[in-house]
Scaffold this motif. Structure first.
Motif, PDB file in Angstrom:
ATOM      1  N   ARG A   1      79.527  62.842  47.980  1.00 36.47           N
ATOM      2  CA  ARG A   1      78.962  63.776  47.002  1.00 36.47           C
ATOM      3  C   ARG A   1      77.942  64.709  47.641  1.00 36.47           C
ATOM      4  NH1 ARG A   1      78.269  59.123  42.423  1.00 36.47           N
ATOM      5  NH2 ARG A   1      80.320  59.355  41.426  1.00 36.47           N
ATOM      6  N   ALA A   2      77.244  64.214  48.667  1.00 38.82           N
ATOM      7  CA  ALA A   2      76.227  65.034  49.330  1.00 38.82           C
ATOM      8  C   ALA A   2      76.833  66.215  50.088  1.00 38.82           C
ATOM      9  CB  ALA A   2      75.398  64.173  50.279  1.00 38.82           C
ATOM     10  N   LYS A   3      78.154  66.215  50.257  1.00 42.94           N
ATOM     11  CA  LYS A   3      78.810  67.382  50.846  1.00 42.94           C
ATOM     12  C   LYS A   3      78.859  68.547  49.855  1.00 42.94           C
ATOM     13  CE  LYS A   3      81.891  64.500  53.682  1.00 42.94           C
ATOM     14  NZ  LYS A   3      83.313  64.097  53.907  1.00 42.94           N
ATOM     15  N   THR A   4      78.700  68.233  48.572  1.00 46.57           N
ATOM     16  CA  THR A   4      78.876  69.237  47.516  1.00 46.57           C
ATOM     17  C   THR A   4      77.576  69.560  46.797  1.00 46.57           C
ATOM     18  OG1 THR A   4      81.118  68.376  47.181  1.00 46.57           O
ATOM     19  CG2 THR A   4      80.228  69.826  45.471  1.00 46.57           C
ATOM     20  N   ILE A   5      76.733  68.551  46.571  1.00 47.60           N
ATOM     21  CA  ILE A   5      75.476  68.758  45.856  1.00 47.60           C
ATOM     22  C   ILE A   5      74.336  68.135  46.651  1.00 47.60           C
ATOM     23  CG2 ILE A   5      76.551  68.849  43.578  1.00 47.60           C
ATOM     24  CD1 ILE A   5      75.629  65.953  43.142  1.00 47.60           C
ATOM     25  N   ALA A   6      73.111  68.396  46.219  1.00 50.22           N
ATOM     26  CA  ALA A   6      71.926  67.816  46.848  1.00 50.22           C
ATOM     27  C   ALA A   6      71.383  66.684  45.979  1.00 50.22           C
ATOM     28  CB  ALA A   6      70.855  68.880  47.054  1.00 50.22           C
ATOM     29  N   PHE A   7      70.639  65.774  46.602  1.00 50.71           N
ATOM     30  CA  PHE A   7      70.055  64.632  45.904  1.00 50.71           C
ATOM     31  C   PHE A   7      68.576  64.507  46.226  1.00 50.71           C
ATOM     32  CE2 PHE A   7      74.514  63.213  46.256  1.00 50.71           C
ATOM     33  CZ  PHE A   7      74.759  62.837  44.944  1.00 50.71           C
ATOM     34  N   THR A   8      67.821  64.027  45.241  1.00 46.30           N
ATOM     35  CA  THR A   8      66.436  63.652  45.478  1.00 46.30           C
ATOM     36  C   THR A   8      66.386  62.267  46.097  1.00 46.30           C
ATOM     37  OG1 THR A   8      66.194  62.568  43.317  1.00 46.30           O
ATOM     38  CG2 THR A   8      65.720  64.947  43.433  1.00 46.30           C
ATOM     39  N   ILE A   9      65.166  61.804  46.388  1.00 40.22           N
ATOM     40  CA  ILE A   9      64.985  60.395  46.711  1.00 40.22           C
ATOM     41  C   ILE A   9      65.346  59.576  45.468  1.00 40.22           C
ATOM     42  CG2 ILE A   9      63.246  60.825  48.481  1.00 40.22           C
ATOM     43  CD1 ILE A   9      61.096  60.135  46.454  1.00 40.22           C
ATOM     44  N   PRO A  10      65.761  58.324  45.620  1.00 39.22           N
ATOM     45  CA  PRO A  10      66.215  57.530  44.470  1.00 39.22           C
ATOM     46  C   PRO A  10      65.110  57.253  43.454  1.00 39.22           C
ATOM     47  CG  PRO A  10      66.985  56.577  46.531  1.00 39.22           C
ATOM     48  CD  PRO A  10      65.977  57.623  46.896  1.00 39.22           C
ATOM     49  N   TYR A  11      65.487  57.301  42.174  1.00 39.03           N
ATOM     50  CA  TYR A  11      64.576  56.909  41.098  1.00 39.03           C
ATOM     51  C   TYR A  11      65.045  55.614  40.440  1.00 39.03           C
ATOM     52  CZ  TYR A  11      68.002  58.697  37.723  1.00 39.03           C
ATOM     53  OH  TYR A  11      69.154  58.891  36.990  1.00 39.03           O
ATOM     54  N   ASN A  12      66.133  55.025  40.958  1.00 39.41           N
ATOM     55  CA  ASN A  12      66.637  53.747  40.459  1.00 39.41           C
ATOM     56  C   ASN A  12      67.647  53.208  41.458  1.00 39.41           C
ATOM     57  OD1 ASN A  12      66.917  51.571  38.746  1.00 39.41           O
ATOM     58  ND2 ASN A  12      68.212  52.605  37.249  1.00 39.41           N
ATOM     59  N   ARG A  13      67.987  51.957  41.331  1.00 34.91           N
ATOM     60  CA  ARG A  13      69.060  51.357  42.134  1.00 34.91           C
ATOM     61  C   ARG A  13      69.927  50.499  41.227  1.00 34.91           C
ATOM     62  NH1 ARG A  13      69.523  51.466  47.511  1.00 34.91           N
ATOM     63  NH2 ARG A  13      67.915  52.601  48.653  1.00 34.91           N
ATOM     64  N   VAL A  14      71.227  50.455  41.525  1.00 33.42           N
ATOM     65  CA  VAL A  14      72.150  49.671  40.707  1.00 33.42           C
ATOM     66  C   VAL A  14      73.137  48.941  41.607  1.00 33.42           C
ATOM     67  CG1 VAL A  14      72.049  51.263  38.748  1.00 33.42           C
ATOM     68  CG2 VAL A  14      73.805  51.580  40.497  1.00 33.42           C
ATOM     69  N   GLY A  15      73.912  48.063  40.998  1.00 32.30           N
ATOM     70  CA  GLY A  15      74.989  47.373  41.687  1.00 32.30           C
ATOM     71  C   GLY A  15      76.219  47.332  40.816  1.00 32.30           C
ATOM     72  N   LEU A  16      77.386  47.278  41.432  1.00 32.83           N
ATOM     73  CA  LEU A  16      78.648  47.198  40.697  1.00 32.83           C
ATOM     74  C   LEU A  16      78.959  45.746  40.361  1.00 32.83           C
ATOM     75  CD1 LEU A  16      80.889  49.647  42.760  1.00 32.83           C
ATOM     76  CD2 LEU A  16      80.023  50.018  40.440  1.00 32.83           C
ATOM     77  N   ARG A  17      79.418  45.522  39.138  1.00 29.95           N
ATOM     78  CA  ARG A  17      79.770  44.184  38.667  1.00 29.95           C
ATOM     79  C   ARG A  17      81.170  44.231  38.046  1.00 29.95           C
ATOM     80  NH1 ARG A  17      76.356  39.784  39.043  1.00 29.95           N
ATOM     81  NH2 ARG A  17      74.808  40.403  37.510  1.00 29.95           N
ATOM     82  N   VAL A  18      81.954  43.195  38.283  1.00 28.54           N
ATOM     83  CA  VAL A  18      83.282  43.077  37.678  1.00 28.54           C
ATOM     84  C   VAL A  18      83.190  42.204  36.438  1.00 28.54           C
ATOM     85  CG1 VAL A  18      85.606  42.097  37.951  1.00 28.54           C
ATOM     86  CG2 VAL A  18      84.592  43.444  39.803  1.00 28.54           C
ATOM     87  N   ILE A  19      83.813  42.669  35.356  1.00 27.93           N
ATOM     88  CA  ILE A  19      83.942  41.888  34.131  1.00 27.93           C
ATOM     89  C   ILE A  19      85.415  41.619  33.900  1.00 27.93           C
ATOM     90  CG2 ILE A  19      84.110  43.884  32.566  1.00 27.93           C
ATOM     91  CD1 ILE A  19      82.336  42.275  30.602  1.00 27.93           C
ATOM     92  N   ALA A  20      85.751  40.443  33.376  1.00 25.97           N
ATOM     93  CA  ALA A  20      87.170  40.070  33.248  1.00 25.97           C
ATOM     94  C   ALA A  20      87.396  39.250  31.991  1.00 25.97           C
ATOM     95  CB  ALA A  20      87.615  39.274  34.473  1.00 25.97           C
ATOM     96  N   GLN A  21      88.639  39.305  31.534  1.00 26.90           N
ATOM     97  CA  GLN A  21      89.050  38.415  30.458  1.00 26.90           C
ATOM     98  C   GLN A  21      89.020  36.979  30.976  1.00 26.90           C
ATOM     99  OE1 GLN A  21      89.537  39.719  27.549  1.00 26.90           O
ATOM    100  NE2 GLN A  21      89.946  41.875  28.020  1.00 26.90           N
ATOM    101  N   LYS A  22      88.426  36.072  30.228  1.00 26.99           N
ATOM    102  CA  LYS A  22      88.378  34.676  30.650  1.00 26.99           C
ATOM    103  C   LYS A  22      89.774  34.088  30.817  1.00 26.99           C
ATOM    104  CE  LYS A  22      83.837  33.452  28.740  1.00 26.99           C
ATOM    105  NZ  LYS A  22      83.109  32.633  27.732  1.00 26.99           N
TER     106      LYS A  22
END
Length: 265
Positions: A105-126
């Motif tokens: 994405r940084a090839k197309t737009i600019a970014f500030t320093i981070p104001y948050n951090r996240v992680g990806l989580r998988v949810i599934a049918q039991k």
């Protein structure tokens, strides 16, 4: 030693008179309105409250940004690829939209320093027999189009059958609740909340990223980027970041560590 001067530097950048800098800052000042793209795809990051007004963590950050600029805020609901395209086309001034700062994405737009951090989580049918990431092979997995979740699954589980949505909430959530897909992948805050409210769903324990969330802006305006970095630095060092995070994730939430230092260069 540098850390002692960061709050003062951030305050100085925010206090500088806007007319001294041409470009986007001056445009916003003269217009009197900051046009912000936010992603209202789900609690607690961004959603619509019972009065249909934008609410959530990102919305609070955007309101603070407009206040620091001394203008009103105008929200546009954006998600997926639209977050980048609307910045490039000038339809919005900034994206405070759960936007992961990636090299691509940084090839197309600019970014500030981070104001948050996240992680990806998988949810599934039991009932789907999904207990680890590799079990997603051959399964229908709902993902947000143009998101880091899509990019991750394409590389990590190429055999997964991706089902795309432009708005994970409510569209992706509905697919999961109606059992029309076997699993989904999104930010942990949304996935943990969804699993806690639906007994047919479970989350896998692992996080598959630790990604910086930053304010996006169009390229080519270093003064605007410098001012925004000052805003984020002030947001972190003033204690507003910790307070806002715990407002939305709970008073006992472990607040991700962030640096107020801008990158060199």
């Amino acid at each position: 030693m540098l850390r002692k001067f960061l709050p003062a530097l951030a305050a100085l950048l925010l206090a500088l008179p806007l007319p001294a800098w041409a470009g986007k800052l001056e445009d916003i000042r003269q217009r009197g309105v900051l046009r912000v793209g936010v992603s209202l795809g789900g609690e607690p990051v961004g959603f619509r409250d019972d009065r249909n007004a934008p609410a959530g963590y990102d919305v609070d950050v955007a309101k603070r940004l407009a206040d620091k600029l001394g203008v009103t805020v105008e929200f546009t609901d954006v998600s997926g690829d639209a977050r980048v395209s609307m910045l490039v086309s000038g339809q919005i001034d900034v994206a405070v939209a759960n936007l992961t700062a990636t090299p691509e994405r940084a090839k197309t737009i600019a970014f500030t320093i981070p104001y948050n951090r996240v992680g990806l989580r998988v949810i599934a049918q039991k009932s789907a027999g999904i207990n680890q990431l590799s079990d997603l092979a051959g399964k229908k997995v709902v993902v947000g189009r143009g998101t880091t979740g899509e990019a991750f699954l394409r590389q990590a589980v190429p055999g997964a059958k991706l089902v795309f949505t432009d708005t994970f909430a409510p569209d992706g959530v509905l697919l999961l609740v109606q059992r029309r897909v076997d699993a989904g992948i999104e930010d942990l805050s949304m996935m943990d909340y969804l699993a806690s409210t639906n007994p047919a769903l479970k989350t896998l324990p692992d996080l598959y990223s630790n990604a910086p969330i930053a304010i996006g802006l169009a390229q080519g305006d270093p003064d605007f980027l410098r001012w925004l970095n000052g805003f984020v630095a002030d947001y972190i060092t003033s204690g507003a970041y910790q307070a806002n995070y715990r407002k939305w994730w709970g008073k006992d939430a472990a607040v991700p560590a962030l640096s107020a230092a801008a990158p060199a260069g």
